[in-house]
Design an enzyme around this catalytic site. Structure first.
Site, mmCIF file in Angstrom:
data_model
loop_
_atom_site.group_PDB
_atom_site.id
_atom_site.type_symbol
_atom_site.label_atom_id
_atom_site.label_comp_id
_atom_site.label_asym_id
_atom_site.label_seq_id
_atom_site.Cartn_x
_atom_site.Cartn_y
_atom_site.Cartn_z
ATOM 1 N N ALA A 19 0.871 -1.330 -0.135
ATOM 2 C CA ALA A 19 -0.145 -0.097 0.036
ATOM 3 C C ALA A 19 1.017 1.288 -0.049
ATOM 4 O O ALA A 19 1.581 1.483 0.986
ATOM 5 C CB ALA A 19 -0.972 -0.019 1.294
ATOM 6 N N MET A 20 0.845 1.911 -0.964
ATOM 7 C CA MET A 20 2.014 2.912 -1.314
ATOM 8 C C MET A 20 1.305 4.376 -1.436
ATOM 9 O O MET A 20 0.437 4.731 -1.965
ATOM 10 C CB MET A 20 2.581 2.919 -2.647
ATOM 11 C CG MET A 20 3.394 1.758 -2.791
ATOM 12 S SD MET A 20 4.258 1.686 -4.270
ATOM 13 C CE MET A 20 5.430 2.941 -3.972
ATOM 14 N N SER A 21 1.210 5.092 -0.308
ATOM 15 C CA SER A 21 0.625 6.227 -0.075
ATOM 16 C C SER A 21 1.155 7.479 -0.783
ATOM 17 O O SER A 21 0.644 8.563 -0.651
ATOM 18 C CB SER A 21 0.487 6.611 1.440
ATOM 19 O OG SER A 21 1.829 6.830 2.118
ATOM 20 N N GLY A 22 2.414 7.232 -1.143
ATOM 21 C CA GLY A 22 3.027 8.671 -1.707
ATOM 22 C C GLY A 22 4.167 9.027 -0.499
ATOM 23 O O GLY A 22 4.687 9.994 -0.909
ATOM 24 N N VAL A 24 7.451 8.503 2.405
ATOM 25 C CA VAL A 24 8.776 7.818 2.371
ATOM 26 C C VAL A 24 8.570 6.546 3.127
ATOM 27 O O VAL A 24 9.116 5.458 2.259
ATOM 28 C CB VAL A 24 9.730 8.733 3.253
ATOM 29 C CG1 VAL A 24 9.340 8.725 4.732
ATOM 30 C CG2 VAL A 24 10.953 8.093 3.057
ATOM 31 N N ASP A 25 7.786 6.240 3.863
ATOM 32 C CA ASP A 25 7.611 4.803 4.677
ATOM 33 C C ASP A 25 7.229 3.858 3.808
ATOM 34 O O ASP A 25 7.881 2.979 3.599
ATOM 35 C CB ASP A 25 6.834 5.020 5.823
ATOM 36 C CG ASP A 25 7.241 6.104 6.943
ATOM 37 O OD1 ASP A 25 8.188 5.961 7.069
ATOM 38 O OD2 ASP A 25 6.422 6.732 7.449
ATOM 39 N N LEU A 45 -4.196 4.141 -3.172
ATOM 40 C CA LEU A 45 -5.487 4.731 -3.132
ATOM 41 C C LEU A 45 -5.913 6.024 -3.126
ATOM 42 O O LEU A 45 -5.383 6.906 -2.506
ATOM 43 C CB LEU A 45 -6.362 4.150 -1.823
ATOM 44 C CG LEU A 45 -6.404 2.552 -1.601
ATOM 45 C CD1 LEU A 45 -6.858 2.265 -0.296
ATOM 46 C CD2 LEU A 45 -6.724 1.753 -2.634
ATOM 47 N N CYS A 113 -10.649 4.370 9.099
ATOM 48 C CA CYS A 113 -9.950 4.019 7.624
ATOM 49 C C CYS A 113 -9.502 2.759 7.545
ATOM 50 O O CYS A 113 -9.421 1.806 6.470
ATOM 51 C CB CYS A 113 -9.301 5.181 7.245
ATOM 52 S SG CYS A 113 -8.371 5.212 5.747
ATOM 53 N N GLY A 137 3.516 0.574 5.292
ATOM 54 C CA GLY A 137 4.440 1.484 5.976
ATOM 55 C C GLY A 137 4.157 1.738 7.537
ATOM 56 O O GLY A 137 4.945 2.765 7.791
ATOM 57 N N CYS A 210 -6.304 13.126 6.936
ATOM 58 C CA CYS A 210 -5.795 13.585 5.538
ATOM 59 C C CYS A 210 -6.887 14.332 4.899
ATOM 60 O O CYS A 210 -6.543 15.255 4.085
ATOM 61 C CB CYS A 210 -5.533 12.419 4.933
ATOM 62 S SG CYS A 210 -7.079 11.028 4.647
#
Length: 385
Positions: A19-22, A24-25, A45, A113, A137, A210
């Site tokens: 799951a890549m949130s954008g 660094v982690d 997402l 969430c 992450g 967010c």
């Protein structure tokens, strides 16, 4: 022999959705797993779009963060997909957040969430992609149990520990989830980002909520429920009117500033009464409590939760506070009672309560629930709904 993620197959035979949130982690997680030989697929997402969020620092799951995730995946040489989950996020998280605030509560939308969109819907997608695991992450540790299954623990880095927001993760989800950063310090993560050549190595961390621009909750409520907020009275514990307000959505339990009141001692918001639109204020001592009632209890401990009586535990009633000694007694239908060893203040209905085996730095997460009622020591509590 198990690999680095405690999965039975060799890395090159193991597909992991990240799951890549954008940030660094999650980008480092994708890079580490790719370097270790796993078949990595990145998924981002899109959860909301405020327009201005595209370039707003501290935003996530929208605009620039999606572009950053795409660029990181391209740099790492892994496939990457962006999924529009705006409708799911609005229905499962934002609408529930608004309803909770209008009910005089202080919700924690990150918990919801994770419970729904990320660890229910996204996990289902990972299975559809024939993945063997979903990695994120988050700074939380997951360890195999001797008799099977996995346990959730606080992260190595106490300053980054996110277990408070993940207490609602189910045992079934834990079997499929992996958290590679749980045994790492944040400084190590950023160093690895540089080593992996990621351009976002120094990117600031995203804020917790967010979808709330500039942290103004009332703006979100006004947009979603423009006719819901109504003015009312600010009263003391005895019911004497001290002033008026423009809507309880502008206040939270424990708030001191912005009341517009003057007196011989500081006054704090003690409770909110949505039916009468009253904000009840009092001295700081009126915020103290040792007894908390929970609903929607998620149990990750050993044995059936129905047998739990006066179990010695530690609890966190806010993400910024350390675990405190307490006892737990489970009730019917996912309810529970927490009795704190020492009083806590500023505890509000709607907040999350995470439960740990002890107050140690690597403690096991036993679960948690939503705070529904707070029995104050020196103020008449609001009746349970």
């Amino acid at each position: 022999m198990m690999n680095a993620l405690d999965l039975p197959k060799a890395p090159h035979e193991t597909r992991v959705v990240v799951a890549m949130s954008g940030g660094v982690d999650s980008s480092v997680v994708a890079g580490l797993l790719k370097r270790q030989g796993f078949d990595v697929v990145g998924v981002t997402l899109q959860l909301y779009d405020h327009g201005a969020a595209t370039h707003r620092k501290g935003a996530c799951c929208a605009g620039q963060d999606i572009n950053d995730a795409r660029a990181a995946a391209e740099h790492l040489g892994i496939p990457h997909y962006v999924l529009d989950y705006e409708d799911r996020f609005r229905d499962a998280v934002i609408e529930k957040f608004a309803e909770s605030y209008l009910a005089g509560e202080t919700p924690i939308p990150c918990v919801e969430c994770n419970r729904t969109v990320k660890f229910r819907d996204l996990l289902g997608l990972a299975r559809d992609l024939n993945a063997d695991a979903l990695a994120t992450g988050h700074y939380v540790a997951s360890r195999a149990l001797p008799g099977g299954g996995r346990a959730l623990h606080r992260a190595l880095d106490p300053a980054r520990d996110q277990s408070y927001f993940l207490y609602a993760t189910t045992a079934e989800q834990l079997d499929f989830l992996r958290f590679p950063l749980g045994e790492m310090e944040k400084t190590e993560t950023r160093a690895l980002a540089k080593e992996l050549g990621l351009s976002l190595a120094e990117k600031p961390d995203s804020q917790d909520i967010c979808f709330v621009p500039q942290g103004r909750y009332s703006d979100v409520i006004a947009r979603l429920r423009p006719d819901a907020a109504r003015p009312g009275e600010i009263v003391d514990l005895a019911g004497h009117v001290l002033g008026r307000h423009d809507g309880i959505v502008h206040y939270t339990v424990g708030q001191r500033k912005g009341l517009g009141l003057s007196g011989p001692e500081p006054l704090y918001v003690v409770r909110l009464e949505p039916d009468s639109a009253r904000v009840v204020v009092g001295p700081r001592t009126a915020l103290a409590t040792t007894r908390i009632r929970l609903s929607d209890l998620n149990w990750l401990g050993a044995g059936p939760v129905e047998t739990v009586r006066d179990l010695t535990v530690a609890v966190r009633v806010r993400s910024t506070r350390p675990p405190r000694p307490a006892t737990l007694t489970a009730g019917p239908d996912g309810t529970a009672e927490i009795v704190l060893a020492e009083p806590e203040d500023g505890v509000s209905p709607g907040q999350a309560c995470a439960i740990y085996a002890d107050d140690g730095p690597r403690a096991r997460v036993l679960g948690g629930g939503t705070i529904r009622r707070v029995d104050a020591l020196s103020a008449r509590p609001r009746e349970a709904a």
